[in-house]
Design a protein around this motif. Structure first.
Motif, PDB file in Angstrom:
ATOM      1  N   UNK A  37       0.857  -1.186   0.000  1.00  0.00           N
ATOM      2  CA  UNK A  37       0.000   0.000   0.000  1.00  0.00           C
ATOM      3  C   UNK A  37       0.894   1.237   0.000  1.00  0.00           C
ATOM      4  N   UNK A  38       0.702   2.095  -0.994  1.00  0.00           N
ATOM      5  CA  UNK A  38       1.500   3.313  -1.112  1.00  0.00           C
ATOM      6  C   UNK A  38       1.148   4.266   0.036  1.00  0.00           C
ATOM      7  N   UNK A  39       2.170   4.769   0.718  1.00  0.00           N
ATOM      8  CA  UNK A  39       1.974   5.713   1.834  1.00  0.00           C
ATOM      9  C   UNK A  39       1.061   5.151   2.920  1.00  0.00           C
ATOM     10  N   UNK A  40       1.241   3.882   3.227  1.00  0.00           N
ATOM     11  CA  UNK A  40       0.383   3.221   4.204  1.00  0.00           C
ATOM     12  C   UNK A  40       0.399   3.936   5.550  1.00  0.00           C
ATOM     13  N   UNK A  41       1.583   4.376   5.993  1.00  0.00           N
ATOM     14  CA  UNK A  41       1.670   4.999   7.310  1.00  0.00           C
ATOM     15  C   UNK A  41       0.840   6.270   7.393  1.00  0.00           C
ATOM     16  N   UNK A  42       0.755   7.011   6.282  1.00  0.00           N
ATOM     17  CA  UNK A  42      -0.043   8.240   6.275  1.00  0.00           C
ATOM     18  C   UNK A  42      -1.528   7.904   6.351  1.00  0.00           C
ATOM     19  N   UNK A 177     -11.737  16.112  -6.056  1.00  0.00           N
ATOM     20  CA  UNK A 177     -11.217  14.857  -5.511  1.00  0.00           C
ATOM     21  C   UNK A 177      -9.695  14.882  -5.373  1.00  0.00           C
ATOM     22  N   UNK A 178      -9.139  16.072  -5.341  1.00  0.00           N
ATOM     23  CA  UNK A 178      -7.687  16.228  -5.280  1.00  0.00           C
ATOM     24  C   UNK A 178      -7.333  17.414  -4.406  1.00  0.00           C
ATOM     25  N   UNK A 179      -6.124  17.383  -3.873  1.00  0.00           N
ATOM     26  CA  UNK A 179      -5.544  18.590  -3.283  1.00  0.00           C
ATOM     27  C   UNK A 179      -4.832  19.373  -4.381  1.00  0.00           C
ATOM     28  N   UNK A 180      -4.686  20.662  -4.159  1.00  0.00           N
ATOM     29  CA  UNK A 180      -4.171  21.574  -5.176  1.00  0.00           C
ATOM     30  C   UNK A 180      -2.878  22.228  -4.696  1.00  0.00           C
ATOM     31  N   UNK A 200      -5.206  15.340   2.387  1.00  0.00           N
ATOM     32  CA  UNK A 200      -4.940  14.186   1.548  1.00  0.00           C
ATOM     33  C   UNK A 200      -3.646  13.480   1.918  1.00  0.00           C
ATOM     34  N   UNK A 201      -3.606  12.166   1.676  1.00  0.00           N
ATOM     35  CA  UNK A 201      -2.413  11.395   2.004  1.00  0.00           C
ATOM     36  C   UNK A 201      -1.216  11.846   1.180  1.00  0.00           C
ATOM     37  N   UNK A 202      -1.429  12.109  -0.112  1.00  0.00           N
ATOM     38  CA  UNK A 202      -0.307  12.542  -0.934  1.00  0.00           C
ATOM     39  C   UNK A 202       0.079  13.989  -0.609  1.00  0.00           C
ATOM     40  N   UNK A 203      -0.909  14.796  -0.230  1.00  0.00           N
ATOM     41  CA  UNK A 203      -0.595  16.154   0.232  1.00  0.00           C
ATOM     42  C   UNK A 203       0.381  16.091   1.395  1.00  0.00           C
ATOM     43  N   UNK A 204       0.105  15.207   2.358  1.00  0.00           N
ATOM     44  CA  UNK A 204       0.994  15.054   3.511  1.00  0.00           C
ATOM     45  C   UNK A 204       2.374  14.593   3.090  1.00  0.00           C
ATOM     46  N   UNK A 205       2.422  13.673   2.144  1.00  0.00           N
ATOM     47  CA  UNK A 205       3.716  13.171   1.668  1.00  0.00           C
ATOM     48  C   UNK A 205       4.518  14.292   0.998  1.00  0.00           C
ATOM     49  N   UNK A 206       3.867  15.093   0.180  1.00  0.00           N
ATOM     50  CA  UNK A 206       4.551  16.187  -0.518  1.00  0.00           C
ATOM     51  C   UNK A 206       5.075  17.218   0.480  1.00  0.00           C
ATOM     52  N   UNK A 207       4.250  17.584   1.457  1.00  0.00           N
ATOM     53  CA  UNK A 207       4.668  18.576   2.445  1.00  0.00           C
ATOM     54  C   UNK A 207       5.860  18.070   3.255  1.00  0.00           C
ATOM     55  N   UNK A 232      -2.298  18.925  -9.316  1.00  0.00           N
ATOM     56  CA  UNK A 232      -3.245  18.390  -8.344  1.00  0.00           C
ATOM     57  C   UNK A 232      -2.766  16.995  -7.969  1.00  0.00           C
ATOM     58  N   UNK A 233      -3.288  16.464  -6.868  1.00  0.00           N
ATOM     59  CA  UNK A 233      -2.817  15.140  -6.449  1.00  0.00           C
ATOM     60  C   UNK A 233      -3.841  14.452  -5.565  1.00  0.00           C
ATOM     61  N   UNK A 234      -3.855  13.139  -5.663  1.00  0.00           N
ATOM     62  CA  UNK A 234      -4.550  12.297  -4.691  1.00  0.00           C
ATOM     63  C   UNK A 234      -3.903  10.920  -4.688  1.00  0.00           C
ATOM     64  N   UNK A 235      -4.393  10.033  -3.842  1.00  0.00           N
ATOM     65  CA  UNK A 235      -3.744   8.736  -3.660  1.00  0.00           C
ATOM     66  C   UNK A 235      -3.718   7.904  -4.934  1.00  0.00           C
ATOM     67  N   UNK A 236      -4.757   8.019  -5.761  1.00  0.00           N
ATOM     68  CA  UNK A 236      -4.841   7.188  -6.952  1.00  0.00           C
ATOM     69  C   UNK A 236      -4.133   7.810  -8.146  1.00  0.00           C
ATOM     70  N   UNK A 237      -4.365   9.085  -8.411  1.00  0.00           N
ATOM     71  CA  UNK A 237      -3.760   9.735  -9.586  1.00  0.00           C
ATOM     72  C   UNK A 237      -2.325  10.143  -9.338  1.00  0.00           C
TER      73      UNK A 237
END
Length: 266
Positions: A37-42, A177-180, A200-207, A232-237
């Motif tokens: 699972x990508x970014x499971x911990x987040x 459905x995405x963070x910007x 968003x999970x990917x938002x947290x990863x980017x930050x 833009x970003x989300x867990x799937x895209x």
């Protein structure tokens, strides 16, 4: 789509479930790559944080059971999407929840969309006529009350991939459905989510991973129009470059490309 309810194959849910009646629950959408699972911990941290905010008293044994089952499905479906729906279950009197909830854990397995072509050419962005709600008590949570997103998606023009949601004060919150995010003079910018939006999970990863200056604040659409690069970003895209915002075009710039190479999974 394969569905499981309380760790067993099932497609039924009680008509008295509080998730159905009141949106009394949370969800997570997970991307599985090569069995992990990508970014499971987040995702784990966000779901636990959401449960704490909603006063879901989940014990450690149940958490272990949840994540063991998620890992099992990730191994069984090594390149899939997983959707977790976690509700308070049935019971209580009206809005008043029961003292001892009977939690419902639902997991769906689905085929992931292929975004590879869009990553190469970028996508278009517009502004939604639907406002994002302002509610400090729910801000950041990936809760089941998503009517404004449904409304915004329903009126999204077919030639646009995403739309920006602003709040009643005109400040940017997120997309449907995405963070910007956007770059302005070498600095990464994104909206503060203290009163609206989803962390968003990917938002947290980017930050956490971006090696540079980040501005998190209250921005307007005029600020976004001044951007040098937008994504833009989300867990799937994952990170998705934006090449058009309404009538203005943008490049897939070097800083966006660098982040995509660093964060988007291969």
């Amino acid at each position: 789509m394969q569905w499981f309810r309380n760790f067993l194959p099932d497609t039924n849910v009680s008509l008295s479930d509080r998730g159905l009646a009141y949106g009394d629950g949370l969800f997570e959408t997970l991307s599985v790559l090569h069995g992990d699972v990508v970014n499971l911990d987040i995702h784990q941290a966000r779901l636990k944080r959401g449960c704490n905010r909603l006063n879901f008293a989940v014990d450690d044994h149940f958490w272990q059971k949840i994540w063991s089952f998620v890992d099992q499905q990730a191994q069984e479906y090594p390149d899939s999407g997983l959707k977790i729906i976690f509700t308070r279950g049935s019971g209580g009197r009206g809005y008043l929840p029961p003292d001892s909830p009977n939690f419902e854990f639902i997991l769906g397995v689905f085929e992931k969309p292929n975004y590879a072509a869009m990553h190469q050419v970028g996508v278009s962005l517009t502004t939604s006529p639907i406002n994002a709600s302002i509610n400090r008590s729910l801000a950041g949570l990936k809760h089941l009350n998503r009517l404004e997103n449904v409304m915004a998606k329903s009126c999204l023009p077919a030639n646009y991939y995403e739309a920006v949601l602003v709040d009643a004060n005109g400040f940017i919150v997120e997309c449907i459905q995405s963070n910007l995010f956007w770059f302005y003079k070498g600095r990464l910018r994104t909206a503060a989510l203290m009163v609206s939006g989803v962390q968003g999970s990917l938002r947290s990863r980017i930050l956490a991973d971006f090696d540079g200056c980040i501005d998190i604040g209250r921005y307007t659409l005029e600020d976004l129009m001044l951007a040098d690069e937008i994504f833009v970003c989300n867990a799937m895209s994952q990170i998705m470059p934006v090449v058009r915002f309404d009538d203005k075009t943008f490049p897939i710039g070097p800083m966006t490309k660098q982040l995509m190479e660093k964060i988007n999974p291969i």
